[in-house]
Design a protein around this motif. Structure first.
Motif, PDB file in Angstrom:
ATOM      1  N   TYR A   1       0.695  -1.155  -0.278  1.00 33.06           N
ATOM      2  CA  TYR A   1       0.065   0.022  -0.053  1.00 33.06           C
ATOM      3  C   TYR A   1       0.863   1.407  -0.149  1.00 33.06           C
ATOM      4  CZ  TYR A   1      -3.529  -3.420   1.239  1.00 33.06           C
ATOM      5  OH  TYR A   1      -4.324  -4.500   1.042  1.00 33.06           O
ATOM      6  N   GLU A   2       2.079   1.280  -0.647  1.00 27.31           N
ATOM      7  CA  GLU A   2       2.781   2.328  -0.870  1.00 27.31           C
ATOM      8  C   GLU A   2       2.545   3.069  -1.953  1.00 27.31           C
ATOM      9  OE1 GLU A   2       6.604   0.672   1.886  1.00 27.31           O
ATOM     10  OE2 GLU A   2       6.479   0.088  -0.100  1.00 27.31           O
ATOM     11  N   THR A   3       2.450   4.385  -1.998  1.00 30.04           N
ATOM     12  CA  THR A   3       2.371   4.970  -3.107  1.00 30.04           C
ATOM     13  C   THR A   3       3.290   6.278  -3.136  1.00 30.04           C
ATOM     14  OG1 THR A   3      -0.003   4.789  -3.031  1.00 30.04           O
ATOM     15  CG2 THR A   3       0.530   6.555  -4.238  1.00 30.04           C
ATOM     16  N   THR A   4       3.876   6.638  -4.239  1.00 30.35           N
ATOM     17  CA  THR A   4       4.693   7.700  -4.498  1.00 30.35           C
ATOM     18  C   THR A   4       4.256   8.940  -5.324  1.00 30.35           C
ATOM     19  OG1 THR A   4       6.001   7.046  -6.327  1.00 30.35           O
ATOM     20  CG2 THR A   4       6.847   6.161  -4.314  1.00 30.35           C
ATOM     21  N   ARG A   5       4.665   9.986  -4.821  1.00 32.05           N
ATOM     22  CA  ARG A   5       4.161  11.119  -5.911  1.00 32.05           C
ATOM     23  C   ARG A   5       4.717  11.106  -7.276  1.00 32.05           C
ATOM     24  NH1 ARG A   5       2.116  16.401  -5.181  1.00 32.05           N
ATOM     25  NH2 ARG A   5       3.035  17.872  -6.575  1.00 32.05           N
TER      26      ARG A   5
ATOM     27  N   THR B   1     -10.369   9.547 -10.289  1.00 31.77           N
ATOM     28  CA  THR B   1     -10.520   9.219  -9.053  1.00 31.77           C
ATOM     29  C   THR B   1      -8.960   9.704  -8.093  1.00 31.77           C
ATOM     30  OG1 THR B   1      -9.563   6.797  -8.963  1.00 31.77           O
ATOM     31  CG2 THR B   1     -11.855   7.332  -9.139  1.00 31.77           C
ATOM     32  N   ALA B   2      -8.902   9.886  -7.057  1.00 34.70           N
ATOM     33  CA  ALA B   2      -7.856  10.397  -6.397  1.00 34.70           C
ATOM     34  C   ALA B   2      -7.072   9.050  -6.119  1.00 34.70           C
ATOM     35  CB  ALA B   2      -8.323  11.152  -4.725  1.00 34.70           C
ATOM     36  N   LEU B   3      -6.096   8.940  -7.223  1.00 37.10           N
ATOM     37  CA  LEU B   3      -5.328   7.668  -7.034  1.00 37.10           C
ATOM     38  C   LEU B   3      -4.370   7.546  -5.794  1.00 37.10           C
ATOM     39  CD1 LEU B   3      -3.913   8.082 -10.831  1.00 37.10           C
ATOM     40  CD2 LEU B   3      -5.876   6.625  -9.977  1.00 37.10           C
ATOM     41  N   GLY B   4      -4.622   6.565  -5.449  1.00 38.42           N
ATOM     42  CA  GLY B   4      -3.458   6.134  -4.115  1.00 38.42           C
ATOM     43  C   GLY B   4      -3.928   6.507  -2.677  1.00 38.42           C
ATOM     44  N   THR B   5      -5.079   7.290  -2.679  1.00 41.11           N
ATOM     45  CA  THR B   5      -5.560   7.765  -1.449  1.00 41.11           C
ATOM     46  C   THR B   5      -6.369   6.890  -0.516  1.00 41.11           C
ATOM     47  OG1 THR B   5      -7.540   8.825  -2.261  1.00 41.11           O
ATOM     48  CG2 THR B   5      -5.407   9.995  -2.339  1.00 41.11           C
ATOM     49  N   GLY B   6      -6.922   5.832  -1.150  1.00 39.53           N
ATOM     50  CA  GLY B   6      -7.806   4.922  -0.463  1.00 39.53           C
ATOM     51  C   GLY B   6      -6.915   3.772   0.020  1.00 39.53           C
ATOM     52  N   TYR B   7      -6.407   2.942  -0.790  1.00 40.70           N
ATOM     53  CA  TYR B   7      -5.732   1.986  -0.168  1.00 40.70           C
ATOM     54  C   TYR B   7      -4.098   2.331  -0.606  1.00 40.70           C
ATOM     55  CZ  TYR B   7      -9.537  -0.994   0.166  1.00 40.70           C
ATOM     56  OH  TYR B   7     -10.723  -1.656   0.224  1.00 40.70           O
ATOM     57  N   GLY B   8      -3.813   3.175  -0.930  1.00 39.58           N
ATOM     58  CA  GLY B   8      -2.447   3.753  -0.740  1.00 39.58           C
ATOM     59  C   GLY B   8      -2.148   4.686   0.302  1.00 39.58           C
ATOM     60  N   ASN B   9      -1.031   5.139   0.605  1.00 42.08           N
ATOM     61  CA  ASN B   9      -0.532   5.977   1.511  1.00 42.08           C
ATOM     62  C   ASN B   9      -0.530   7.498   1.440  1.00 42.08           C
ATOM     63  OD1 ASN B   9       1.643   5.754   0.117  1.00 42.08           O
ATOM     64  ND2 ASN B   9       2.882   5.459   1.754  1.00 42.08           N
ATOM     65  N   MET B  10      -1.148   7.703   0.084  1.00 41.04           N
ATOM     66  CA  MET B  10      -1.137   9.411  -0.256  1.00 41.04           C
ATOM     67  C   MET B  10      -2.225   9.885   0.281  1.00 41.04           C
ATOM     68  SD  MET B  10      -1.163  10.948  -4.016  1.00 41.04           S
ATOM     69  CE  MET B  10       0.664  10.396  -4.331  1.00 41.04           C
ATOM     70  N   GLU B  11      -2.049  11.202   1.008  1.00 41.56           N
ATOM     71  CA  GLU B  11      -3.142  12.120   1.581  1.00 41.56           C
ATOM     72  C   GLU B  11      -3.853  12.675   0.619  1.00 41.56           C
ATOM     73  OE1 GLU B  11      -3.890  11.786   4.760  1.00 41.56           O
ATOM     74  OE2 GLU B  11      -2.053  10.643   5.135  1.00 41.56           O
ATOM     75  N   ILE B  12      -5.116  12.846   0.507  1.00 47.43           N
ATOM     76  CA  ILE B  12      -6.040  13.509  -0.303  1.00 47.43           C
ATOM     77  C   ILE B  12      -5.253  15.031  -0.691  1.00 47.43           C
ATOM     78  CG2 ILE B  12      -7.616  14.663   1.065  1.00 47.43           C
ATOM     79  CD1 ILE B  12      -8.594  13.418  -2.357  1.00 47.43           C
ATOM     80  N   GLU B  13      -4.622  15.704   0.385  1.00 47.94           N
ATOM     81  CA  GLU B  13      -4.168  17.098   0.125  1.00 47.94           C
ATOM     82  C   GLU B  13      -3.162  16.869  -0.992  1.00 47.94           C
ATOM     83  OE1 GLU B  13      -5.774  16.967   4.220  1.00 47.94           O
ATOM     84  OE2 GLU B  13      -4.647  15.499   2.973  1.00 47.94           O
ATOM     85  N   ASP B  14      -2.192  15.794  -0.845  1.00 45.95           N
ATOM     86  CA  ASP B  14      -0.972  15.722  -1.583  1.00 45.95           C
ATOM     87  C   ASP B  14      -1.792  15.589  -3.261  1.00 45.95           C
ATOM     88  OD1 ASP B  14       0.718  16.109   0.452  1.00 45.95           O
ATOM     89  OD2 ASP B  14       0.803  13.763   0.733  1.00 45.95           O
ATOM     90  N   PHE B  15      -2.636  14.547  -3.179  1.00 44.91           N
ATOM     91  CA  PHE B  15      -3.179  14.213  -4.627  1.00 44.91           C
ATOM     92  C   PHE B  15      -3.866  15.389  -5.093  1.00 44.91           C
ATOM     93  CE2 PHE B  15      -5.934  12.889  -7.831  1.00 44.91           C
ATOM     94  CZ  PHE B  15      -5.349  12.019  -8.769  1.00 44.91           C
ATOM     95  N   VAL B  16      -4.614  16.407  -4.568  1.00 44.42           N
ATOM     96  CA  VAL B  16      -5.167  17.520  -5.002  1.00 44.42           C
ATOM     97  C   VAL B  16      -3.905  18.608  -5.546  1.00 44.42           C
ATOM     98  CG1 VAL B  16      -6.242  19.589  -4.467  1.00 44.42           C
ATOM     99  CG2 VAL B  16      -7.160  17.175  -3.575  1.00 44.42           C
ATOM    100  N   ALA B  17      -2.866  18.692  -4.750  1.00 44.97           N
ATOM    101  CA  ALA B  17      -1.970  19.348  -5.172  1.00 44.97           C
ATOM    102  C   ALA B  17      -1.359  18.932  -6.486  1.00 44.97           C
ATOM    103  CB  ALA B  17      -1.010  19.512  -4.105  1.00 44.97           C
ATOM    104  N   LEU B  18      -1.132  17.665  -6.556  1.00 46.98           N
ATOM    105  CA  LEU B  18      -0.514  17.149  -7.774  1.00 46.98           C
ATOM    106  C   LEU B  18      -1.667  17.302  -8.812  1.00 46.98           C
ATOM    107  CD1 LEU B  18       0.595  13.358  -7.786  1.00 46.98           C
ATOM    108  CD2 LEU B  18      -1.227  14.248  -9.310  1.00 46.98           C
ATOM    109  N   PHE B  19      -3.088  16.886  -8.719  1.00 47.84           N
ATOM    110  CA  PHE B  19      -3.960  17.039  -9.677  1.00 47.84           C
ATOM    111  C   PHE B  19      -3.944  18.731 -10.123  1.00 47.84           C
ATOM    112  CE2 PHE B  19      -8.326  18.737 -10.250  1.00 47.84           C
ATOM    113  CZ  PHE B  19      -8.702  18.030 -11.371  1.00 47.84           C
TER     114      PHE B  19
END
Length: 176
Positions: A88-92, A118-136
């Motif tokens: 369940y490790e996700t990287t930016r 979808t917010a990739l890696g934020t459910g079963y991964g360890n990426m926080e939604i805030e990090d994914f939104v910044a990436l998006f």
């Protein structure tokens, strides 16, 4: 310039030319968006996922892998992204590269203008939604794509996404 949209909802209810969602390293539709898509499209979609993995020549997909799922009568263009490894490790970096690959592929398909993700890696991964939104909000959207929509099912994650978007200076439009 392409529009970025953040909305609350279920990816299966989204109207877009292409859908991008997370999957696991076996491409099983077992949780999150995959489970919703399986609920709507059933075994034929899981079979298409299995064929996509088999066509890669591997039994396990690596984090950051992108699979274009063959369109069928009940679904259109879909891209499955392996956002997390078996731990369940996700990287930016992997997530950004996977999104770039998907968006580039989408930009090459005639008539494809809108992408829902979808917010990739934020459910079963360890990426926080805030990090994914910044990436998006920061990723380049290639022409001729007109919009990319981040679809978030959870009200809590949606509120966090809106707050992050505010902190970033509102690069994305908030819908719904």
């Amino acid at each position: 310039m392409a529009e970025r949209i953040i909305c609350q909802g279920d990816i299966v209810d989204t109207v877009a030319d292409a859908i991008v969602f997370s999957t696991n390293e076996h491409l099983f539709l077992s949780g999150g968006a995959g489970a919703s898509l399986l609920g709507k499209h059933g075994k034929p979609l899981q079979d298409a996922m299995t064929r996509a993995l088999a066509a890669s020549g591997s039994k396990i997909a690596h984090r950051g892998s992108v699979f274009e799922i063959e369109p069928a009568e009940t679904w259109g263009r879909m891209f499955a992204v392996v956002a997390a490894n078996g731990f369940y490790e996700t990287t930016r970096e992997d997530t950004v590269e996977a999104i770039r690959l998907v968006l580039q592929r989408c930009s090459e398909i005639d008539g494809l203008k809108t992408v829902a993700i979808t917010a990739l890696g934020t459910g079963y991964g360890n990426m926080e939604i805030e990090d994914f939104v910044a990436l998006f909000c920061g990723i380049d959207i290639p022409q001729p794509l007109e919009s990319i929509e981040l679809v978030i099912p959870s009200e809590l994650f949606f509120r966090e996404a809106c707050l992050t978007n505010d902190r970033l200076g509102n690069p994305a439009k908030i819908a719904g």
